[in-house]
Motif scaffolding. Structure first.
Motif, short mmCIF file in Angstrom:
data_model
loop_
_atom_site.label_atom_id
_atom_site.label_comp_id
_atom_site.label_asym_id
_atom_site.label_seq_id
_atom_site.Cartn_x
_atom_site.Cartn_y
_atom_site.Cartn_z
N THR B 48 -7.95 16.64 4.52
CA THR B 48 -6.82 16.01 4.93
C THR B 48 -6.58 14.58 5.34
OG1 THR B 48 -6.59 18.33 6.32
CG2 THR B 48 -5.25 16.60 7.32
N LEU B 49 -5.62 14.04 4.75
CA LEU B 49 -5.43 12.48 4.94
C LEU B 49 -4.49 12.24 6.02
CD1 LEU B 49 -5.36 12.32 0.98
CD2 LEU B 49 -6.21 10.34 2.48
N GLU B 50 -5.02 11.48 7.03
CA GLU B 50 -4.33 11.24 8.29
C GLU B 50 -3.96 9.51 7.73
OE1 GLU B 50 -4.85 11.19 12.79
OE2 GLU B 50 -6.55 10.34 11.82
N HIS B 51 -2.63 9.45 8.41
CA HIS B 51 -2.30 8.00 8.04
C HIS B 51 -1.63 7.46 9.22
CE1 HIS B 51 1.97 7.73 6.50
NE2 HIS B 51 1.93 8.81 6.89
N TYR B 52 -1.33 5.95 9.04
CA TYR B 52 -0.83 5.41 10.10
C TYR B 52 0.95 5.03 9.69
CZ TYR B 52 -0.21 1.64 13.79
OH TYR B 52 0.28 1.01 14.74
N PRO B 53 1.88 5.94 10.02
CA PRO B 53 3.08 5.70 9.19
C PRO B 53 3.61 4.45 9.83
CG PRO B 53 2.99 7.87 10.24
CD PRO B 53 1.73 7.04 10.56
N GLY B 54 4.07 3.54 8.96
CA GLY B 54 4.56 2.23 9.26
C GLY B 54 3.92 0.99 8.85
N MET B 55 2.54 1.34 9.23
CA MET B 55 1.54 0.35 8.97
C MET B 55 1.10 0.60 7.47
SD MET B 55 -2.10 -0.74 10.56
CE MET B 55 -3.21 -2.21 9.89
N ASN B 61 2.59 -2.52 0.53
CA ASN B 61 3.40 -3.86 0.15
C ASN B 61 2.63 -4.78 -0.01
OD1 ASN B 61 6.26 -3.16 -0.34
ND2 ASN B 61 6.39 -2.23 1.57
N LYS B 62 1.74 -5.12 0.88
CA LYS B 62 0.92 -6.43 0.97
C LYS B 62 0.03 -6.33 -0.28
CE LYS B 62 0.28 -8.16 5.45
NZ LYS B 62 -0.79 -8.44 6.50
N ILE B 63 -0.67 -5.42 -0.37
CA ILE B 63 -1.62 -5.10 -1.78
C ILE B 63 -0.85 -5.25 -2.85
CG2 ILE B 63 -3.03 -3.35 -2.87
CD1 ILE B 63 -3.55 -2.12 -0.09
N ASN B 64 0.38 -4.68 -3.09
CA ASN B 64 1.02 -4.60 -4.21
C ASN B 64 1.54 -6.24 -4.43
OD1 ASN B 64 2.56 -3.31 -6.41
ND2 ASN B 64 4.56 -3.76 -5.33
N SER B 69 1.13 -11.25 -7.46
CA SER B 69 0.93 -12.98 -7.23
C SER B 69 -0.33 -13.18 -8.02
CB SER B 69 0.75 -13.28 -5.80
OG SER B 69 -0.66 -13.16 -5.24
N ARG B 70 -1.41 -12.47 -8.35
CA ARG B 70 -2.64 -12.74 -9.13
C ARG B 70 -2.43 -12.68 -10.78
NH1 ARG B 70 -8.05 -11.23 -5.98
NH2 ARG B 70 -7.31 -11.77 -3.88
N TRP B 71 -1.50 -11.54 -10.99
CA TRP B 71 -1.26 -11.24 -12.33
C TRP B 71 0.27 -11.31 -12.91
CZ3 TRP B 71 -5.11 -8.86 -9.40
CH2 TRP B 71 -6.17 -8.65 -9.81
N ASP B 72 0.35 -11.39 -14.13
CA ASP B 72 1.57 -11.51 -14.57
C ASP B 72 2.03 -10.04 -14.80
OD1 ASP B 72 4.14 -12.05 -15.72
OD2 ASP B 72 3.05 -13.12 -17.53
N LEU B 73 2.67 -9.39 -13.93
CA LEU B 73 2.78 -8.05 -14.31
C LEU B 73 4.55 -7.70 -14.30
CD1 LEU B 73 0.49 -6.54 -11.41
CD2 LEU B 73 0.15 -6.70 -13.81
N LEU B 74 4.75 -6.69 -14.98
CA LEU B 74 6.13 -6.59 -15.15
C LEU B 74 6.71 -5.57 -14.02
CD1 LEU B 74 6.27 -5.80 -19.03
CD2 LEU B 74 7.26 -7.82 -17.66
N ASP B 75 5.93 -4.61 -13.61
CA ASP B 75 6.29 -3.81 -12.68
C ASP B 75 5.03 -2.80 -12.05
OD1 ASP B 75 7.68 -2.13 -10.87
OD2 ASP B 75 9.13 -1.59 -12.25
N TRP B 114 -8.57 -2.29 -3.35
CA TRP B 114 -8.11 -2.74 -2.01
C TRP B 114 -7.48 -1.53 -1.17
CZ3 TRP B 114 -5.48 -8.06 -0.60
CH2 TRP B 114 -6.76 -8.89 -1.01
N LEU B 115 -7.02 -0.56 -1.96
CA LEU B 115 -6.40 0.55 -1.26
C LEU B 115 -7.60 1.41 -0.45
CD1 LEU B 115 -3.97 2.40 -3.64
CD2 LEU B 115 -3.39 1.79 -1.42
N LYS B 116 -8.83 1.24 -1.22
CA LYS B 116 -9.77 1.86 -0.48
C LYS B 116 -10.20 1.51 1.03
CE LYS B 116 -11.57 5.09 -3.35
NZ LYS B 116 -12.16 6.35 -2.78
N THR B 117 -10.02 0.30 1.21
CA THR B 117 -10.60 -0.22 2.51
C THR B 117 -9.34 -0.94 3.22
OG1 THR B 117 -10.73 -2.59 1.32
CG2 THR B 117 -12.70 -0.99 1.54
N LYS B 118 -8.37 -1.31 2.62
CA LYS B 118 -7.12 -1.89 3.50
C LYS B 118 -5.89 -0.77 3.74
CE LYS B 118 -7.93 -6.54 1.80
NZ LYS B 118 -8.23 -7.15 2.80
N GLY B 119 -6.05 0.43 2.88
CA GLY B 119 -4.77 1.30 3.31
C GLY B 119 -5.03 2.23 4.28
#
Lengths: 83, 149
Positions: B48-55, B61-64, B69-75, B114-119
């Protein structure tokens, strides 16, 4: 102030959130923890080793010495395990 | 595109949606995280994955934004599920699109690290007779820190 708890911290305290009345002398997260530890043994146990706990203020990761005020939403949780 | 949802996702559908959103894609990199069927040597019943809605949305969004900003991405597409999942079920999807392969591959790797440790997610694993909150792995933190260099 709204305080939220996640994961094993929530289980240990038996609650996911609570409203805390904070007086003017609660200026930082560390002050809040000192106040919470006065509640009961479960709080003391949760906050006995803060190196295993992370904190956020208004959904932004924060440090224990960061300032807080009455309108803030503070959350305590263990290191994240996303992905 | 960022989604935090309980329901499952389809890689094929998400690639189709992404390709409709932008032109000139030369490379797509994808990552899917899946619930393993074992906890150490014991059979896993559920996670079961618990999360902090909103955060959660804020951090994703921050990770994205950091990846853009680091790579030239289209989407990009990031979908992270929460709630009760069974072994074999999909947990997370990352898709990165760019003109050339290097940007897509590297940014996909970065986002999942980054998702592993910041999500703000916490995993509760159940075996037949016990339940455990999963501890963060120091290895995941090392992987995150690698991207600071």
């Amino acid at each position: 102030m709204k305080v939220l708890y996640f994961s094993w911290i929530k289980d240990k305290l038996g609650k996911s959130h609570e409203e805390i009345q904070v007086s003017d002398n609660i200026k930082t997260i560390n002050d809040l923890i000192t106040l919470l530890k006065q509640n009961n043994e479960n709080y003391k146990d949760v906050f006995k080793d803060t190196s295993s706990i992370k904190v956020s203020i208004n959904m932004e990761t924060a440090k224990f010495e960061d300032s807080i005020n009455d309108n803030d939403e503070v959350a305590f949780f263990p290191p994240m395990t996303g992905g | 595109m960022i989604k935090v949802q309980e329901e499952d996702f389809s890689l094929t559908d998400e690639i189709t949606f992404l390709k409709k959103r932008c032109n000139n894609i030369g490379a797509l990199s994808t990552f899917i995280g899946i619930v393993r069927d074992k906890r150490e040597d014991e059979k896993l019943v559920s996670m079961t994955l618990e999360h902090y809605p909103g955060m959660t949305e804020k951090m994703l969004n921050k990770i994205n934004t950091e990846a853009l900003s680091r790579w030239d991405l289209l989407d990009t597409t990031i979908i992270h599920r929460y709630g009760k999942l069974l072994p074999g079920e999909q947990i997370v999807l990352v898709i990165t699109a760019s003109k050339h392969r290097k940007e897509a591959i590297e940014s996909c790797h970065f986002i999942i690290d980054w998702l592993k440790t910041k999500g703000p997610f916490w995993k509760y694993e159940k075996t037949v007779d016990k339940g455990f909150w999963v501890d963060a792995k120091s290895q995941d933190l090392d992987e995150e820190l690698k991207w600071n260099n």
